[in-house]
Design a protein around this motif. Structure first.
Motif, short mmCIF file in Angstrom:
data_model
loop_
_atom_site.label_atom_id
_atom_site.label_comp_id
_atom_site.label_asym_id
_atom_site.label_seq_id
_atom_site.Cartn_x
_atom_site.Cartn_y
_atom_site.Cartn_z
N GLU A 1 38.58 24.53 59.53
CA GLU A 1 39.08 23.45 58.71
C GLU A 1 38.63 23.50 57.26
N VAL A 2 37.92 24.57 56.87
CA VAL A 2 37.43 24.72 55.50
C VAL A 2 38.02 25.99 54.89
N VAL A 3 38.48 25.90 53.64
CA VAL A 3 38.91 27.10 52.92
C VAL A 3 37.66 27.80 52.40
N GLN A 4 37.29 28.91 53.03
CA GLN A 4 36.06 29.63 52.68
C GLN A 4 36.43 30.80 51.77
N LYS A 5 36.20 30.63 50.46
CA LYS A 5 36.59 31.64 49.48
C LYS A 5 35.50 32.71 49.38
N LEU A 6 35.90 33.97 49.51
CA LEU A 6 34.97 35.09 49.50
C LEU A 6 35.34 36.08 48.39
N ARG A 7 34.34 36.77 47.89
CA ARG A 7 34.57 37.85 46.92
C ARG A 7 33.71 39.04 47.30
N ALA B 1 36.02 11.16 48.47
CA ALA B 1 35.40 12.34 49.08
C ALA B 1 36.10 13.64 48.71
N GLY B 2 37.36 13.58 48.31
CA GLY B 2 38.08 14.79 47.93
C GLY B 2 38.94 15.34 49.05
N SER B 3 39.88 16.21 48.67
CA SER B 3 40.85 16.74 49.62
C SER B 3 40.20 17.65 50.66
N ALA B 4 39.12 18.35 50.30
CA ALA B 4 38.48 19.24 51.27
C ALA B 4 37.92 18.44 52.44
N ALA B 5 37.36 17.26 52.16
CA ALA B 5 36.83 16.42 53.24
C ALA B 5 37.95 15.93 54.15
N LEU B 6 39.10 15.60 53.57
CA LEU B 6 40.25 15.19 54.37
C LEU B 6 40.69 16.31 55.29
N GLN C 1 38.94 18.83 56.43
CA GLN C 1 37.94 19.04 57.48
C GLN C 1 38.09 18.03 58.61
N CYS C 2 38.37 16.79 58.25
CA CYS C 2 38.46 15.74 59.26
C CYS C 2 39.69 15.91 60.15
N VAL C 3 40.84 16.15 59.54
CA VAL C 3 42.07 16.19 60.33
C VAL C 3 42.26 17.51 61.07
N LEU C 4 41.60 18.57 60.63
CA LEU C 4 41.82 19.88 61.25
C LEU C 4 40.70 20.31 62.18
N ALA C 5 39.60 19.54 62.24
CA ALA C 5 38.44 19.98 63.01
C ALA C 5 38.75 20.17 64.49
N GLU C 6 39.65 19.37 65.05
CA GLU C 6 39.95 19.43 66.47
C GLU C 6 41.01 20.48 66.82
N LEU C 7 41.70 21.00 65.80
CA LEU C 7 42.84 21.88 66.06
C LEU C 7 42.48 23.17 66.79
N PRO C 8 41.41 23.89 66.41
CA PRO C 8 41.11 25.13 67.14
C PRO C 8 40.91 24.91 68.64
N ASP C 9 40.20 23.84 69.02
CA ASP C 9 39.99 23.58 70.45
C ASP C 9 41.29 23.17 71.13
N GLN C 10 42.12 22.39 70.44
CA GLN C 10 43.41 21.99 71.02
C GLN C 10 44.27 23.21 71.31
N MET C 11 44.29 24.14 70.38
CA MET C 11 45.12 25.33 70.55
C MET C 11 44.58 26.24 71.65
N ALA C 12 43.28 26.56 71.61
CA ALA C 12 42.71 27.48 72.60
C ALA C 12 42.76 26.88 74.00
N SER C 13 42.46 25.60 74.13
CA SER C 13 42.46 24.97 75.46
C SER C 13 43.86 24.93 76.05
N PHE C 14 44.88 24.73 75.20
CA PHE C 14 46.25 24.73 75.72
C PHE C 14 46.62 26.10 76.29
#
Length: 513
Positions: free
Chosen positions: A101-107, A478-483, A485-498
């Motif tokens: 749920e976080v955009v992790q920018k790498l270089r 709180a900013g868009s990143a916090a939003l 994180q909140c709405v997408l935190a459950e998505l990985p488990d929802q997808m894998a469990s399905f």
């Protein structure tokens, strides 16, 4: 388990522990109870690097930096130095904590090292590459050309990043039965159940409880699974405790479940659809009081929600083409109310190119429609569910659908929406609802299902919780990143469990990581 009176098969597991420092040590978002965090090991190689040494070849080393905010990049870790090589294959893996749920920018910066202490100040810069961790894991193997610091071509050289999940996702599958239990009830037979406990430093911790079987002295429980982490911390030699009235008969099978990253790295695509509320309660878009009013800085709450969620999701969609729909407006040329119209007014091709394309289509759509009503969710939910139903026919975990609904008010078709969500809970699909403005969102909280199982108006229960609702006003400061994180935190488990529930494998992977 040997004291329970059966002979267990001999099990053998292989695992590795990597002590490399992770993101959490250098300012990564702190893990929360809802985080679905896992570790990802990155393996790096380069080809055709510039030769900066006069009498030998370059001695390359790769440095990994992360951007946490603004223009600041911090070093996370680095590979070893390889002597005299223009096509290095670095053996040291770089291990990071991964947050969906976080955009992790790498270089990734590549240097020709000229000193024994690997000083970057005295090294020659060979090139760099910027990306997100999401882009790497969604492709499993990412190859890009190296560029200079001003982002012009470096002249020569490419870098390849391979990702591999590092996690213990083993589970133990149990079948349990009991015979000739004591009769404990005076007017009937016993109602037995089992409890499995994990041994900890502070005592026994409950790991799993079976269902209760009523009125039965010879019960056979439904097969169940317990993760190795929950049962014994991954240590197969560790004692566990099982509570029941009398001896049990068990069979067990060691197995693995696919994780979210198994599916993403195996080729599963996340299809992102956006639905925008164009009902009259939003107010005239020309008025600064309207929720659809776009201020001189190009901002409103609808746009903020689109950017926040879309910026994360787009890394997991290969073509980055997103269908975007509106509902509750009168649309040209007939000016009939529609609850499912493409905001680019092209029913044959409702797709927008990336998040930027969705934003542009929304801005162009606003002056062309008349905000009206009512607020109906069921048509757009059923629209996306249709494609989810088609994807299930492929017998593989090739596609998962995420519907983002942005709305300002109370649902008008609650019964139809409940039925649509219950039906969608049996499909590869999740629904995110962001409530904008200051309306009463009690009905949205009801759809979320966190306080109990959602049921249709006829009493049919949802197979799983697929709805996540948040009011935008909680994230104003709180900013868009916090939003996101909140709405997408459950998505990985929802997808894998399905996909695990329906025993669907990733398209290009035959076994779990």
């Amino acid at each position: 388990i040997s004291h329970l009176g059966f002979t267990a098969p001999c099990l053998c597991f292989f695992c590795s522990i990597c002590p490399t420092p992770t993101m959490a040590a250098v300012g990564a978002p702190p893990p929360r109870a809802t985080d679905c965090v896992t570790k990802v090991a990155l393996t790096i190689s380069c080809d055709n690097l510039l030769d900066m040494d006069a009498f030998s070849k370059s001695d390359p080393m790769c440095v990994l930096r992360m951007n946490t905010s603004g223009p600041h990049w911090y070093e996370i870790c680095r590979t070893e130095k390889i002597q005299n090589c223009l096509n290095p294959r670095f053996s040291k893996s770089l291990v990071l904590d991964y947050y969906f749920e976080v955009v992790q920018k790498l270089r990734f910066e590549v240097y020709d090292i000229d000193t024994e202490n690997c000083s970057l100040e005295e090294a020659d810069f060979l090139g760099q590459m910027e990306c997100t961790l999401g882009q790497i894991v969604s492709s499993s193997k990412l190859t890009k050309p190296l560029v200079r610091r001003d982002r012009t071509p470096a002249g020569s050289g490419t870098i390849t990043i391979c990702a591999e999940e590092q996690t213990d996702n083993r589970v133990v599958a149990f079948e349990a039965a009991a015979r000739k239990l004591d009769k404990k009830d005076f007017f009937g037979k016993s109602d037995p159940f089992l409890e499995f406990y994990k041994q900890t430093e502070t005592g026994w911790q409950l790991a799993h409880r079976t269902e209760v079987i009523k009125n039965n002295l010879n019960p056979t429980w439904k097969p169940f699974r317990i993760s190795m982490q929950s049962l014994c911390g991954g240590d197969v030699e560790k004692l566990i405790k099982v509570n029941c009235a009398i001896s049990k008969n068990f069979t067990r099978q060691s197995m693995k479940e696919y994780t979210f990253l198994d599916y993403i790295m195996g080729g599963c695509q996340i299809n992102f659809t956006i639905a925008i509320d164009f009902t009259g309660s939003n107010g005239d878009p020309k008025s600064p009081r309207s929720l659809h009013y776009i201020n001189p800085q190009g901002y409103n709450e609808y746009l903020a929600a689109i950017w926040a969620v879309g910026n994360v999701i787009q890394d997991y969609d290969s073509d980055k083409m997103f269908p975007a729909f509106g509902f509750g407006a009168q649309i040209p040329p007939t000016w009939q109310v529609s609850h499912e119209f493409p905001i680019n007014f092209n029913p044959a091709n409702p797709f927008c190119a990336g998040v930027e394309g969705v934003v542009l289509a929304y801005q162009q759509c606003l002056p062309q429609v008349k905000l009206y009503g009512p607020t109906n969710f069921a048509p757009i939910i059923n629209h996306v569910a249709h494609f989810g139903r088609q994807a299930l026919q492929q017998q593989t975990a090739s596609q998962y659908f995420v519907l983002l609904i942005i709305t300002d008010g109370v649902i008008t078709d609650m019964d139809q929406t409940r039925s649509a969500i219950v039906n969608a809970s049996r499909l590869p699909m999740s629904i995110i609802i962001v409530g904008v403005g200051g309306a009463d969102f009690e009905a949205m909280e009801f759809l979320d299902g966190d306080d109990g199982t959602l049921r249709s108006a006829t009493g049919e229960a949802a197979l799983r919780d697929i709805v996540q609702f948040v009011p935008f006003r909680q994230f104003t400061n709180a900013g868009s990143a916090a939003l996101a994180q909140c709405v997408l935190a459950e998505l990985p488990d929802q997808m894998a469990s399905f996909f695990n529930l329906f025993d669907l494998k990733p398209p290009s992977d035959s076994c779990p990581s």
